[in-house]
Write an enzyme that holds these catalytic residues in place. Structure first.
Site, short mmCIF file in Angstrom:
data_model
loop_
_atom_site.label_atom_id
_atom_site.label_comp_id
_atom_site.label_asym_id
_atom_site.label_seq_id
_atom_site.Cartn_x
_atom_site.Cartn_y
_atom_site.Cartn_z
N HIS B 256 0.83 -1.20 0.00
CA HIS B 256 0.00 0.00 0.00
C HIS B 256 0.88 1.27 0.00
O HIS B 256 0.71 2.15 -0.86
CB HIS B 256 -0.90 -0.03 1.25
CG HIS B 256 -1.81 1.14 1.37
ND1 HIS B 256 -3.11 1.12 0.95
CD2 HIS B 256 -1.61 2.40 1.85
CE1 HIS B 256 -3.68 2.29 1.17
NE2 HIS B 256 -2.78 3.09 1.72
N GLU B 257 1.81 1.34 0.93
CA GLU B 257 2.66 2.54 1.01
C GLU B 257 3.59 2.64 -0.20
O GLU B 257 3.94 3.74 -0.63
CB GLU B 257 3.46 2.54 2.32
CG GLU B 257 2.60 2.52 3.59
CD GLU B 257 1.55 3.63 3.67
OE1 GLU B 257 1.74 4.69 3.03
OE2 GLU B 257 0.52 3.41 4.35
N HIS B 260 1.80 4.55 -2.79
CA HIS B 260 1.96 6.00 -2.57
C HIS B 260 3.36 6.46 -2.98
O HIS B 260 3.52 7.48 -3.66
CB HIS B 260 1.76 6.33 -1.08
CG HIS B 260 0.34 6.27 -0.60
ND1 HIS B 260 -0.66 7.05 -1.13
CD2 HIS B 260 -0.24 5.54 0.39
CE1 HIS B 260 -1.80 6.80 -0.48
NE2 HIS B 260 -1.57 5.88 0.44
N GLU B 286 -4.52 7.66 -3.02
CA GLU B 286 -5.07 6.43 -2.47
C GLU B 286 -5.45 5.46 -3.59
O GLU B 286 -5.38 4.24 -3.40
CB GLU B 286 -6.29 6.75 -1.60
CG GLU B 286 -6.76 5.61 -0.75
CD GLU B 286 -5.80 5.23 0.39
OE1 GLU B 286 -4.80 5.95 0.62
OE2 GLU B 286 -6.04 4.21 1.03
#
Lengths: 491, 491
Positions: B256-257, B260, B286
């Site tokens: 997830h990160e 980003h 997101e």
């Protein structure tokens, strides 16, 4: 609000931003991704520009003019003295120059680290030439017709003059050279001959930090290429490094940086984020790091305790007893590296740099000739040749960071430490029996109460004179070194 | 220099200082000594004050007025649009308020972390009340008579309105609830039942980061209480966390990160340290983190590859084959924690926060009643009671950081990710066979070329419309979720 209150509110914000700048420096040396270097130099330049604008803000002169100093207490007068000094120096340096210096040294540091890894001075010379030119321009702006080198030296040691240091170092040198020759004519003392794992070294480094009173809730210990200390108040971080065959490198670098760190941590919390809330000068700072490292950390009493800790951590490492261990910690050998030098030879390394950088700043020595000049001087002073630049002209971070005028404060710090040690021993006669138990509290408490907690309340010379009971002089350091090394080498 | 060039030079310095502020945030979450919190809040406030002064500098309005936009290219016009937006918002917020917010959230974060560790909402309520009051004051200044919540939402998702999101979320909700009920009526899928050592988890986390294209020379992965990504350009850092019994927490937080982080790393280097050189909005951000994590990372194809990596790292961990592993990665169970929620229930967690924080901002809900309101709503939505505040109202960092209006961008990002996934699958028909080999390059390359490299060149809505071939709508996300979970649960 009075003019003084306005000035202090403004100054606190500036000091907070200066702390941020210090934190960025720590980040760059410990955790920054390698590819971020170019962007970081823009970030450093932006922050340096903000700091320069604030330090040159014309309102500072207005506030200073409006303050009635007779209405201030001792602390207020010291704040005003330090703020005035900083402002008057800052307005002499154009913002574009300050920004260019920040940007260039940020790049220079990375280039130095690579050149050092590659043992290639030529790769470093172009950026060093740029850095030197910028610093000379700054020195000319600061000196306003006076001596260029003194103007830079004054940045690190307010009030110091190269000519005075030259005289003091001139008095140090013959007795150091004579002692060194006598020691090297004697049989070598036994040293370490095994490998020490990194984990054990770092565990002991942290134990030593705690033993000397370093507060881990307001600091941290990390690894970096070059050991350093950064930050003031409640965020004072130190770094160290490990070498498998030389645990003393890690342990005594740590104690050294702990000396710097404790000085900052022990300053009265009432002075936080103000000019008084920081170490008084690089020389006074170095006096703390060196007395922690040498007069305390390498003493017969303390090494006796450390020997037990080393045995507990590493088992039998080939040193049979405390006396032999004391010799191993303090043995004098030929070596290239300033930060690894024993107490006896250390100042000779510094004097070499002091003379070379005075040549660079005066223009008598060109960067193109620096490597050869270093190598010639080294061989003349130490009797053997430099084998590679990482053992010579590329070993220290300072010039890559633009720190000309900084090196002599190391030897000045040693001289101060000599004076302080004499006074400490008189004040705490039972010191050795405490150090032999690994208890440094009487020594570090005396230093805290006698000078550390006051930060920059007084000038460097006043601080040492007040704590030592006499103005700084090289005699106590020389007496201490001669007694110690004559004992170690049965001279 | 033209007015545009002057404006961009000024803006680059501001953006560099904003990066420094982000780095301080990273430092606070990962390495800052605990005792430094109070001093750090002064440092944050000082830097925030500088940034606010720059963003409100009256010269910006002068430069903007002097620029002939018809003479600019697309990038120039986008820079002007973003700078104007930021300036117009900034001049509405008094500097004293901006500084007070920075100082308070810096303290608030530390108090939240302690309150969460102690499971004591009452310890957090007073500072949350302060933070909320300051943010409402800011919202009133920004809204200039308009809706307070929309003014805050616009900070994170330019152009978005709570009423539109409410309608979109209203369309999501019934199909999600219905799917959730159907899934939970089926037998549970097998999960993990052994412990996974931290070292292996972090090794796999780093492997996953590389697999998704994260550039370690311009970033780093560390551990922190709450996973996050920070920084732009060449210094983009992410954090993760490890839980012995739940390696998916670590691995999918990391992916997830990484989503980003890769978005920021992949923006055209020509835009570095400018407004265009950053992600367009939190929602678009997101969408990248969620498509990396879910539509790619939790796909049957990719989990097949990951299963092999898990076996290589941990040996036999009790999951017999790829299909069972795919089920374990995606199984739907009752749970308290938003960041650990499966794709199906995740948006229900967000909608709860969206409604509660709208109540806090409107004044309909008092901080004193927040814990009870959370617990009531949670039980109504999820069918069981919150057992302790760290599993309820204290679980997220956002409100302690003053981030009201941020939560809905998570669900908006999921909606965007649904749209992008549909377009990606059409553009790369052979995607699954690549993912099954652990090769994400076609997918991440499509995202990079289609939207990531352009940063903030376009508005969030334009970006998604252009990449997906249609304006953002919840349909593709719902279709994707229904197909996936009907398959998994044989519905």
């Amino acid at each position: 609000m009075t003019a003084y209150e306005d000035l202090m509110t403004f100054t606190r914000t500036t000091e907070a931003l200066a702390q941020v700048s210090g934190r960025l420096g720590w980040d760059q040396e410990t955790v920054m991704p390698r590819g971020a270097a170019e962007q970081r130099s823009e970030e450093n330049a932006a922050l340096e520009g903000v700091l320069h604008q604030r330090r040159t803000d014309p309102r500072i002169a207005d506030w200073l003019a409006a303050i009635d100093e007779t209405s201030l207490d001792e602390v207020g007068r010291a704040q005003v003295r330090l703020i005035r000094r900083d402002h008057e120096r800052s307005i002499r340096v154009p913002e574009a120059l300050a920004t260019a210096i920040a940007r260039t040294v940020s790049k220079g540091h990375l280039i130095w680290a690579e050149a050092r890894a590659d043992d290639n001075f030529a790769a470093f010379a172009p950026i060093l030439t740029e850095i030197l030119a910028l610093r000379r321009e700054e020195a000319a702006a600061l000196a306003a017709g006076g001596d260029l080198y003194d103007a830079l030296l004054d940045t690190y040691e307010p009030g110091a003059k190269a000519a005075d240091l030259d005289a003091m170092f001139g008095a140090l040198r013959p007795r150091l050279v004579s002692l060194r020759e006598a020691v090297l004519s004697r049989p070598e003392l036994p040293g370490l001959a095994t490998s020490f794992d990194e984990k054990g070294q770092m565990k002991l480094a942290r134990l030593l930090a705690r033993t000397f009173g370093y507060d881990f809730t307001r600091g941290r210990v990390d690894k970096a290429v070059h050991p350093f200390s950064s930050g003031s108040g409640d965020d004072v971080r130190i770094t160290t490094r490990t070498v498998p065959l030389d645990p003393f490198n890690c342990l005594y670098s740590t104690v050294h940086e702990v000396g710097h760190g404790c000085y900052e941590q022990n300053i009265d919390a009432a002075y936080r984020l103000t000019p008084v809330g920081q170490g008084a000068s690089m020389g006074v700072h170095e006096s703390q790091s060196r007395i922690y490292e040498n007069q305390l950390g390498r003493s017969r009493a303390f090494t006796g305790w450390l020997y037990g800790q080393m045995r507990d951590t590493f088992g039998d490492f080939g040193i049979p007893d405390e006396d032999t261990f004391y010799g191993a910690v303090n043995r004098v050998r030929n070596g290239y590296i300033r930060t690894e030098a024993d107490e006896l030879q250390y100042n000779l390394h510094v004097l070499l740099r002091f003379d070379l950088e005075r040549g660079l700043i005066s223009g008598d020595l060109a960067v193109a000739d620096l490597e050869a000049a270093w190598n010639d001087r080294f061989e003349a002073d130490f009797g053997f040749a430099v084998d590679k630049p990482s053992n010579g002209v590329l070993q220290d971070v300072h010039w890559s960071a633009g720190l000309f005028g900084y090196f002599p404060t190391y030897s000045l710090g040693n001289v101060y430490a000599g004076c302080l040690n004499k006074a400490l021993r008189a004040a705490v006669p039972e010191l050795d029996s405490q150090l032999a138990q690994g208890d440094t509290s009487a020594a570090t408490g005396w230093l805290r109460d006698t000078l550390q907690r006051d930060g920059g309340l007084r000038t460097p010379r006043e601080i040492i004179t007040r704590a030592a009971g006499q103005p700084p002089t090289e005699g106590p350091l020389l007496d201490y070194l001669e007694e110690k090394f004559r004992g170690l080498y049965a001279l």
